[in-house]
Motif scaffolding. Structure first.
Motif, PDB file in Angstrom:
ATOM      1  N   VAL A   1       2.121   1.172  -9.646  1.00  0.00           N
ATOM      2  CA  VAL A   1       1.403   0.957  -8.390  1.00  0.00           C
ATOM      3  C   VAL A   1       0.894   2.292  -7.851  1.00  0.00           C
ATOM      4  O   VAL A   1       1.687   3.185  -7.547  1.00  0.00           O
ATOM      5  N   PRO A   2      -0.440   2.468  -7.727  1.00  0.00           N
ATOM      6  CA  PRO A   2      -0.992   3.710  -7.184  1.00  0.00           C
ATOM      7  C   PRO A   2      -0.697   3.854  -5.694  1.00  0.00           C
ATOM      8  O   PRO A   2      -0.338   2.891  -5.022  1.00  0.00           O
ATOM      9  N   GLN A   3      -0.899   5.067  -5.189  1.00  0.00           N
ATOM     10  CA  GLN A   3      -0.640   5.325  -3.770  1.00  0.00           C
ATOM     11  C   GLN A   3      -1.599   4.531  -2.890  1.00  0.00           C
ATOM     12  O   GLN A   3      -2.728   4.246  -3.257  1.00  0.00           O
ATOM     13  N   GLY A   4      -1.090   4.163  -1.713  1.00  0.00           N
ATOM     14  CA  GLY A   4      -1.897   3.457  -0.740  1.00  0.00           C
ATOM     15  C   GLY A   4      -1.964   1.960  -0.933  1.00  0.00           C
ATOM     16  O   GLY A   4      -2.443   1.250  -0.045  1.00  0.00           O
ATOM     17  N   ARG A   5      -1.497   1.453  -2.066  1.00  0.00           N
ATOM     18  CA  ARG A   5      -1.623   0.027  -2.345  1.00  0.00           C
ATOM     19  C   ARG A   5      -0.538  -0.784  -1.646  1.00  0.00           C
ATOM     20  O   ARG A   5       0.575  -0.315  -1.435  1.00  0.00           O
ATOM     21  N   MET A   6      -0.884  -1.996  -1.331  1.00  0.00           N
ATOM     22  CA  MET A   6       0.058  -2.962  -0.775  1.00  0.00           C
ATOM     23  C   MET A   6       0.531  -3.850  -1.914  1.00  0.00           C
ATOM     24  O   MET A   6      -0.271  -4.366  -2.700  1.00  0.00           O
ATOM     25  N   ILE A   7       1.837  -4.027  -2.039  1.00  0.00           N
ATOM     26  CA  ILE A   7       2.414  -4.846  -3.100  1.00  0.00           C
ATOM     27  C   ILE A   7       3.262  -5.930  -2.450  1.00  0.00           C
ATOM     28  O   ILE A   7       3.956  -5.683  -1.460  1.00  0.00           O
TER      29      ILE A   7
ATOM     30  N   THR B   1      -7.410  -0.198  -0.592  1.00  0.00           N
ATOM     31  CA  THR B   1      -6.518   0.573   0.272  1.00  0.00           C
ATOM     32  C   THR B   1      -7.191   0.701   1.639  1.00  0.00           C
ATOM     33  O   THR B   1      -8.422   0.738   1.736  1.00  0.00           O
ATOM     34  N   HIS B   2      -6.370   0.751   2.684  1.00  0.00           N
ATOM     35  CA  HIS B   2      -6.893   0.869   4.047  1.00  0.00           C
ATOM     36  C   HIS B   2      -6.152   2.006   4.751  1.00  0.00           C
ATOM     37  O   HIS B   2      -4.930   1.956   4.898  1.00  0.00           O
ATOM     38  N   GLN B   3      -6.888   3.009   5.165  1.00  0.00           N
ATOM     39  CA  GLN B   3      -6.273   4.157   5.826  1.00  0.00           C
ATOM     40  C   GLN B   3      -5.532   3.735   7.095  1.00  0.00           C
ATOM     41  O   GLN B   3      -4.535   4.345   7.483  1.00  0.00           O
ATOM     42  N   THR B   4      -5.980   2.665   7.735  1.00  0.00           N
ATOM     43  CA  THR B   4      -5.325   2.195   8.955  1.00  0.00           C
ATOM     44  C   THR B   4      -3.907   1.686   8.705  1.00  0.00           C
ATOM     45  O   THR B   4      -3.125   1.556   9.652  1.00  0.00           O
ATOM     46  N   ASP B   5      -3.556   1.401   7.445  1.00  0.00           N
ATOM     47  CA  ASP B   5      -2.203   0.932   7.148  1.00  0.00           C
ATOM     48  C   ASP B   5      -1.155   1.979   7.528  1.00  0.00           C
ATOM     49  O   ASP B   5      -0.043   1.635   7.930  1.00  0.00           O
ATOM     50  N   VAL B   6      -1.498   3.246   7.385  1.00  0.00           N
ATOM     51  CA  VAL B   6      -0.554   4.316   7.742  1.00  0.00           C
ATOM     52  C   VAL B   6      -0.243   4.240   9.233  1.00  0.00           C
ATOM     53  O   VAL B   6       0.930   4.206   9.647  1.00  0.00           O
ATOM     54  N   GLU B   7      -1.285   4.202  10.052  1.00  0.00           N
ATOM     55  CA  GLU B   7      -1.090   4.151  11.507  1.00  0.00           C
ATOM     56  C   GLU B   7      -0.428   2.840  11.929  1.00  0.00           C
ATOM     57  O   GLU B   7       0.429   2.823  12.818  1.00  0.00           O
ATOM     58  N   LEU B   8      -0.812   1.741  11.271  1.00  0.00           N
ATOM     59  CA  LEU B   8      -0.278   0.437  11.648  1.00  0.00           C
ATOM     60  C   LEU B   8       1.221   0.349  11.371  1.00  0.00           C
ATOM     61  O   LEU B   8       1.993  -0.103  12.228  1.00  0.00           O
ATOM     62  N   THR B   9       1.664   0.781  10.201  1.00  0.00           N
ATOM     63  CA  THR B   9       3.092   0.702   9.884  1.00  0.00           C
ATOM     64  C   THR B   9       3.910   1.659  10.749  1.00  0.00           C
ATOM     65  O   THR B   9       5.049   1.350  11.109  1.00  0.00           O
ATOM     66  N   GLN B  10       3.334   2.798  11.108  1.00  0.00           N
ATOM     67  CA  GLN B  10       4.047   3.705  12.009  1.00  0.00           C
ATOM     68  C   GLN B  10       4.168   3.099  13.408  1.00  0.00           C
ATOM     69  O   GLN B  10       5.196   3.271  14.083  1.00  0.00           O
ATOM     70  N   LEU B  11       3.131   2.379  13.838  1.00  0.00           N
ATOM     71  CA  LEU B  11       3.191   1.694  15.131  1.00  0.00           C
ATOM     72  C   LEU B  11       4.268   0.604  15.098  1.00  0.00           C
ATOM     73  O   LEU B  11       5.029   0.433  16.061  1.00  0.00           O
ATOM     74  N   TRP B  12       4.347  -0.149  13.992  1.00  0.00           N
ATOM     75  CA  TRP B  12       5.381  -1.172  13.872  1.00  0.00           C
ATOM     76  C   TRP B  12       6.773  -0.559  13.970  1.00  0.00           C
ATOM     77  O   TRP B  12       7.650  -1.088  14.646  1.00  0.00           O
ATOM     78  N   ASP B  13       6.963   0.564  13.307  1.00  0.00           N
ATOM     79  CA  ASP B  13       8.262   1.242  13.349  1.00  0.00           C
ATOM     80  C   ASP B  13       8.607   1.644  14.783  1.00  0.00           C
ATOM     81  O   ASP B  13       9.730   1.436  15.258  1.00  0.00           O
ATOM     82  N   LYS B  14       7.635   2.197  15.490  1.00  0.00           N
ATOM     83  CA  LYS B  14       7.844   2.609  16.884  1.00  0.00           C
ATOM     84  C   LYS B  14       8.162   1.410  17.769  1.00  0.00           C
ATOM     85  O   LYS B  14       9.092   1.449  18.592  1.00  0.00           O
ATOM     86  N   ASP B  15       7.404   0.320  17.602  1.00  0.00           N
ATOM     87  CA  ASP B  15       7.615  -0.875  18.422  1.00  0.00           C
ATOM     88  C   ASP B  15       8.985  -1.496  18.173  1.00  0.00           C
ATOM     89  O   ASP B  15       9.685  -1.891  19.117  1.00  0.00           O
ATOM     90  N   LEU B  16       9.386  -1.592  16.925  1.00  0.00           N
ATOM     91  CA  LEU B  16      10.675  -2.202  16.599  1.00  0.00           C
ATOM     92  C   LEU B  16      11.840  -1.384  17.143  1.00  0.00           C
ATOM     93  O   LEU B  16      12.862  -1.944  17.552  1.00  0.00           O
TER      94      LEU B  16
END
Length: 298
Positions: free
Chosen positions: A65-71, A124-139
Motif C-alpha cells: 500500500v503506497p503512502q496516502g492511500r485509504m485501505i 489520495t486526498h491531502q485533506t485526509d491528513v487534516e481530517l483525521t487529525q481533527l477527528w483525533d482532537k474531537d474524540l
C-alpha cells in the motif's frame, strides 16, 4: 458514545481479539507497528498511511500500500502488517460491523468486504491528513455531540471511497503463488455469513424472524443461529436489535422526529420494546440521548 477503543488489544495466547469489543468504535494514530503474527477481530478496519508505505499479509496474500492511500477490510480476515517504509504515521479506525451495515453503502462495495476482499483507494486526498487529525482532537474532548459528528464524517469519507475508484485484492488471488503463505480463514461459512448479514441489513427495519434469515442461505435455522453466533460473537436477534438501535440513534441526532415515530421507522415492534433495549444498551432514555448528543459545549 464516549467509550472508544484506542487500539485493538489481543489475548496473547491466541490471535483473537478480546471478547466484548466488537460493538465499540475505535481510533488510533501511531507509528506503524510491524506485527509478529496475523490476528483478527470483528470490526471493519480503515487504515491511512501518511508519509510512509506498508506491506500487509492478508490471509496469506501480500499487499503493498503506497503512502496516502485509504485501505478498508473486514478484520475477521487474518491480517498482519509485515513491513513499513518511511518516517510517517498511520491511522487505524475500527468500525463495528453492525454500524457499517446500517450505513447502506453500495451493495457491491459491502459485498466485496464481506467476501474477504481488501479495498485500496486509487485516489489520495491531502485533506485526509487534516481530517483525521481533527477527528483525533474531537474524540479527545470526550464530547458526545462531537463524537457523533466524527462518526458521521467517517461514514461520509467511506462513502466517498465507495463511489470513487478503488482496487480489490481477494484472498483467492495472488501474483506469486510460490511465495504465498496459506492461512486457514477463521470464518468458516463466510459466504453464508455474507448472505445473512446482507439480508438483515436490507430488512432489519421490517418484521424479520430467524427462519427468514436462515431461509436465504438454505441452512436449517438452528445451524444458521450457531454459525452466526460462532462468527459474529452475537446472536441473530441481538444483531438485528443493534442495527435498529443504530438507526434510531441516527434519527435522534439528525432529526426532530418524535420518539414513537423513530421507534417505528427503526423497526421496533413497540415503544416499550424500544425503551427497554435503548436503556439496556445505552443506560439512558432516547430523549436523554438526544439532549446529550445535540448539545455542543461552547
Amino acid at each position: 458514545m464516549q467509550e472508544w477503543l484506542n487500539r485493538i488489544i489481543f489475548d496473547y495466547s491466541s490471535p483473537l481479539t478480546r471478547q466484548g469489543n466488537e460493538h465499540k468504535f475505535g481510533f488510533r494514530i501511531h507509528n506503524p507497528d510491524v506485527m509478529p503474527h496475523s490476528h483478527w477481530h470483528g470490526h471493519i478496519e480503515v487504515n491511512f498511511l501518511f508519509n510512509c508505505e506498508a506491506e500487509y499479509l492478508m490471509n496469506g496474500r501480500k499487499i503493498y500500500v503506497p503512502q496516502g492511500r485509504m485501505i478498508l477490510f473486514w478484520a475477521s480476515i487474518p491480517h498482519q502488517l509485515t513491513a513499513s517504509f518511511g518516517d510517517g504515521y498511520m491511522v487505524n479506525i475500527y468500525i463495528p460491523l453492525q454500524a457499517f451495515q446500517q450505513w447502506k453503502f453500495p451493495s457491491e462495495f459491502i459485498g466485496a468486504l464481506l467476501r474477504g476482499e481488501v479495498l485500496v483507494a486509487d485516489q489520495t486526498h491531502q485533506t485526509d491528513v487534516e481530517l483525521t487529525q481533527l477527528w483525533d482532537k474531537d474524540l479527545n474532548q470526550k464530547n458526545d455531540a462531537l463524537t457523533a459528528q466524527v462518526v458521521s464524517e467517517i461514514r461520509g469519507r467511506i462513502r466517498r471511497m465507495s463511489v470513487e475508484s478503488y482496487q480489490t485484492f481477494g484472498a483467492d488471488k495472488t501474483a506469486d503463488k510460490s511465495t504465498r503463505k496459506e492461512q486457514k480463514n477463521p470464518v468458516a461459512g463466510l459466504s453464508h455469513i455474507d448472505t445473512m448479514l446482507r439480508y438483515i441489513a436490507d430488512h432489519y427495519d421490517q418484521k424479520i424472524t430467524i427462519p427468514d434469515v436462515a431461509a436465504v442461505t438454505g441452512l436449517h435455522p438452528n445451524y444458521a443461529m450457531k454459525l452466526f453466533h460462532r462468527v459474529m460473537k452475537i446472536s441473530i436477534k441481538q444483531y438485528i436489535n443493534r442495527l435498529r438501535l443504530l438507526h434510531a440513534q441516527a434519527l435522534l441526532v439528525d432529526t426532530e422526529q418524535g420518539v414513537l415515530n423513530i421507534a417505528i421507522e427503526a423497526g421496533f415492534g413497540s415503544i416499550s420494546r424500544f425503551y427497554d433495549i435503548f436503556q439496556q444498551e445505552l443506560h439512558m432514555t432516547p430523549q436523554q440521548y438526544r439532549n446529550k448528543t445535540q448539545k455542543i459545549s461552547a
